[in-house]
Scaffold this motif. Sequence first.
Motif, PDB file in Angstrom:
ATOM      1  N   TYR A 101       0.844  -1.200   0.000  1.00 30.18           N
ATOM      2  CA  TYR A 101       0.000   0.000   0.000  1.00 30.18           C
ATOM      3  C   TYR A 101       0.873   1.240   0.000  1.00 30.18           C
ATOM      4  CZ  TYR A 101      -4.231  -2.636   1.162  1.00 30.18           C
ATOM      5  OH  TYR A 101      -5.295  -3.500   1.137  1.00 30.18           O
ATOM      6  N   ARG A 102       0.334   2.314  -0.565  1.00 28.81           N
ATOM      7  CA  ARG A 102       0.968   3.633  -0.512  1.00 28.81           C
ATOM      8  C   ARG A 102       0.057   4.541   0.310  1.00 28.81           C
ATOM      9  NH1 ARG A 102       2.186   4.941  -5.929  1.00 28.81           N
ATOM     10  NH2 ARG A 102       4.199   3.974  -5.488  1.00 28.81           N
ATOM     11  N   GLY A 103       0.649   5.211   1.282  1.00 25.27           N
ATOM     12  CA  GLY A 103      -0.095   6.169   2.090  1.00 25.27           C
ATOM     13  C   GLY A 103       0.004   7.552   1.486  1.00 25.27           C
ATOM     14  N   HIS A 104      -1.125   8.260   1.408  1.00 25.47           N
ATOM     15  CA  HIS A 104      -1.117   9.618   0.852  1.00 25.47           C
ATOM     16  C   HIS A 104      -1.279  10.683   1.935  1.00 25.47           C
ATOM     17  CE1 HIS A 104      -0.845   8.414  -3.325  1.00 25.47           C
ATOM     18  NE2 HIS A 104      -1.717   7.459  -3.053  1.00 25.47           N
ATOM     19  N   GLN A 105      -1.677  10.272   3.134  1.00 23.13           N
ATOM     20  CA  GLN A 105      -1.754  11.208   4.260  1.00 23.13           C
ATOM     21  C   GLN A 105      -1.023  10.570   5.437  1.00 23.13           C
ATOM     22  OE1 GLN A 105      -5.915  12.052   4.915  1.00 23.13           O
ATOM     23  NE2 GLN A 105      -6.022  13.418   3.149  1.00 23.13           N
ATOM     24  N   TRP A 106      -0.156  11.359   6.064  1.00 20.28           N
ATOM     25  CA  TRP A 106       0.688  10.865   7.153  1.00 20.28           C
ATOM     26  C   TRP A 106       0.599  11.802   8.342  1.00 20.28           C
ATOM     27  CZ3 TRP A 106       3.305   6.283   6.781  1.00 20.28           C
ATOM     28  CH2 TRP A 106       3.338   5.698   5.516  1.00 20.28           C
ATOM     29  N   ARG A 107       0.603  11.218   9.525  1.00 18.22           N
ATOM     30  CA  ARG A 107       0.567  11.989  10.771  1.00 18.22           C
ATOM     31  C   ARG A 107       1.548  11.336  11.743  1.00 18.22           C
ATOM     32  NH1 ARG A 107      -4.301  14.270  12.917  1.00 18.22           N
ATOM     33  NH2 ARG A 107      -3.734  15.323  14.825  1.00 18.22           N
ATOM     34  N   SER A 108       2.425  12.125  12.325  1.00 20.44           N
ATOM     35  CA  SER A 108       3.348  11.593  13.327  1.00 20.44           C
ATOM     36  C   SER A 108       2.567  11.246  14.600  1.00 20.44           C
ATOM     37  CB  SER A 108       4.433  12.613  13.663  1.00 20.44           C
ATOM     38  OG  SER A 108       5.227  12.133  14.726  1.00 20.44           O
ATOM     39  N   LEU A 109       2.859  10.057  15.130  1.00 21.03           N
ATOM     40  CA  LEU A 109       2.259   9.640  16.400  1.00 21.03           C
ATOM     41  C   LEU A 109       3.250   9.775  17.550  1.00 21.03           C
ATOM     42  CD1 LEU A 109       0.397   6.428  15.191  1.00 21.03           C
ATOM     43  CD2 LEU A 109      -0.629   8.651  15.757  1.00 21.03           C
ATOM     44  N   GLY A 110       4.473  10.156  17.230  1.00 20.50           N
ATOM     45  CA  GLY A 110       5.502  10.308  18.258  1.00 20.50           C
ATOM     46  C   GLY A 110       6.599   9.283  18.090  1.00 20.50           C
ATOM     47  N   GLU A 111       7.458   9.239  19.070  1.00 28.01           N
ATOM     48  CA  GLU A 111       8.582   8.312  19.039  1.00 28.01           C
ATOM     49  C   GLU A 111       8.794   7.758  20.441  1.00 28.01           C
ATOM     50  OE1 GLU A 111      12.363  11.214  19.190  1.00 28.01           O
ATOM     51  OE2 GLU A 111      11.003  11.608  17.514  1.00 28.01           O
ATOM     52  N   PHE A 112       9.401   6.569  20.506  1.00 28.00           N
ATOM     53  CA  PHE A 112       9.618   5.927  21.800  1.00 28.00           C
ATOM     54  C   PHE A 112      10.764   4.928  21.704  1.00 28.00           C
ATOM     55  CE2 PHE A 112       6.199   3.858  19.473  1.00 28.00           C
ATOM     56  CZ  PHE A 112       6.591   2.524  19.442  1.00 28.00           C
ATOM     57  N   TYR A 113      11.409   4.687  22.837  1.00 31.24           N
ATOM     58  CA  TYR A 113      12.447   3.668  22.920  1.00 31.24           C
ATOM     59  C   TYR A 113      11.779   2.299  22.973  1.00 31.24           C
ATOM     60  CZ  TYR A 113      16.012   7.147  23.936  1.00 31.24           C
ATOM     61  OH  TYR A 113      16.882   8.195  23.837  1.00 31.24           O
ATOM     62  N   VAL A 114      12.393   1.332  22.337  1.00 27.50           N
ATOM     63  CA  VAL A 114      11.860  -0.032  22.340  1.00 27.50           C
ATOM     64  C   VAL A 114      12.233  -0.741  23.639  1.00 27.50           C
ATOM     65  CG1 VAL A 114      11.924  -2.264  21.165  1.00 27.50           C
ATOM     66  CG2 VAL A 114      11.939  -0.170  19.837  1.00 27.50           C
ATOM     67  N   ALA A 115      13.502  -0.680  24.013  1.00 27.89           N
ATOM     68  CA  ALA A 115      13.991  -1.371  25.212  1.00 27.89           C
ATOM     69  C   ALA A 115      15.183  -0.604  25.772  1.00 27.89           C
ATOM     70  CB  ALA A 115      14.367  -2.808  24.871  1.00 27.89           C
ATOM     71  N   PRO A 116      14.946   0.532  26.456  1.00 26.73           N
ATOM     72  CA  PRO A 116      16.043   1.407  26.862  1.00 26.73           C
ATOM     73  C   PRO A 116      16.983   0.823  27.913  1.00 26.73           C
ATOM     74  CG  PRO A 116      13.982   2.178  27.787  1.00 26.73           C
ATOM     75  CD  PRO A 116      13.647   1.068  26.833  1.00 26.73           C
ATOM     76  N   GLY A 117      16.665  -0.338  28.454  1.00 22.10           N
ATOM     77  CA  GLY A 117      17.565  -0.979  29.396  1.00 22.10           C
ATOM     78  C   GLY A 117      18.800  -1.550  28.727  1.00 22.10           C
ATOM     79  N   TYR A 118      18.710  -1.823  27.410  1.00 20.48           N
ATOM     80  CA  TYR A 118      19.869  -2.405  26.722  1.00 20.48           C
ATOM     81  C   TYR A 118      20.020  -1.954  25.268  1.00 20.48           C
ATOM     82  CZ  TYR A 118      16.371  -5.652  24.913  1.00 20.48           C
ATOM     83  OH  TYR A 118      15.267  -6.190  24.321  1.00 20.48           O
ATOM     84  N   SER A 119      19.176  -1.036  24.808  1.00 17.62           N
ATOM     85  CA  SER A 119      19.257  -0.603  23.417  1.00 17.62           C
ATOM     86  C   SER A 119      18.907   0.880  23.291  1.00 17.62           C
ATOM     87  CB  SER A 119      18.280  -1.424  22.563  1.00 17.62           C
ATOM     88  OG  SER A 119      18.255  -0.966  21.232  1.00 17.62           O
ATOM     89  N   ASP A 120      19.548   1.544  22.316  1.00 13.58           N
ATOM     90  CA  ASP A 120      19.207   2.947  22.061  1.00 13.58           C
ATOM     91  C   ASP A 120      18.217   3.087  20.906  1.00 13.58           C
ATOM     92  OD1 ASP A 120      20.823   2.423  19.853  1.00 13.58           O
ATOM     93  OD2 ASP A 120      22.150   4.140  20.156  1.00 13.58           O
ATOM     94  N   GLU A 121      17.634   1.982  20.448  1.00 14.44           N
ATOM     95  CA  GLU A 121      16.703   2.018  19.315  1.00 14.44           C
ATOM     96  C   GLU A 121      15.463   2.839  19.645  1.00 14.44           C
ATOM     97  OE1 GLU A 121      14.169  -0.825  16.263  1.00 14.44           O
ATOM     98  OE2 GLU A 121      15.184  -1.751  17.957  1.00 14.44           O
ATOM     99  N   ILE A 122      15.142   3.749  18.734  1.00 12.70           N
ATOM    100  CA  ILE A 122      13.929   4.561  18.829  1.00 12.70           C
ATOM    101  C   ILE A 122      13.040   4.194  17.652  1.00 12.70           C
ATOM    102  CG2 ILE A 122      12.996   6.907  18.616  1.00 12.70           C
ATOM    103  CD1 ILE A 122      15.428   7.933  20.094  1.00 12.70           C
ATOM    104  N   ILE A 123      11.744   4.066  17.923  1.00 10.89           N
ATOM    105  CA  ILE A 123      10.753   3.850  16.870  1.00 10.89           C
ATOM    106  C   ILE A 123      10.036   5.174  16.632  1.00 10.89           C
ATOM    107  CG2 ILE A 123       8.571   2.709  16.263  1.00 10.89           C
ATOM    108  CD1 ILE A 123      10.913   0.788  16.181  1.00 10.89           C
TER     109      ILE A 123
END
Length: 182
Positions: A101-123
């Motif tokens: 699918y292709r999205g034509h309208q986008w809205r940010s829902l925010g960002e969050f860490y997945v597992a900040p106890g051992y990773s710096d990954e942000i979604i």
Amino acid sequence: MLGEKTPPEILQSEVFCRSRKFSFDINRYRLPHGAIAQMGCIRHPGGALAVPVTQDGQLILVRQYRFAAEQALLEFPAGTVEVHEPPEATIRRELEEEAGYRGHQWRSLGEFYVAPGYSDEIIYAFLATALEKLDNPPPQDDDEDIQAVLMTPTALENAILQGQVVDAKTISSFFLARPFLT
């Protein structure tokens, strides 16, 4: 306020292992109270995720095998942010590749860490609407075998509460998107 404590002093940093998408660092720190600690951290460039909503209010998820979990999981489409790529570009590409699918309208829902106890990954989570089903979507990556699945918001919420959907980024993003779903 979160994050206002004095950070530990890094005494030594070593990349222990590097893979295609992330590295594992082992660092020695002097903590603010003087103790020395050794901690490992997965360094990840981050990921982008879409909560895609069809015209009739259904959500598009994908079912894919996850090697670390040793099972197929039901998740929202998502992907790793490439070097110098904005998360918005990542998720536009991933929605097309994974769900078709292709999205034509986008809205940010925010960002969050997945597992900040051992990773710096942000979604970076986005709501994707005004979807167009692609006749010829781009091919999936060679290491992917993904099937798109449509669910109503109520069905997804029930699947989460019954333990049938266990992916943290999907659960978190669903609840971030909930106020925008009909």
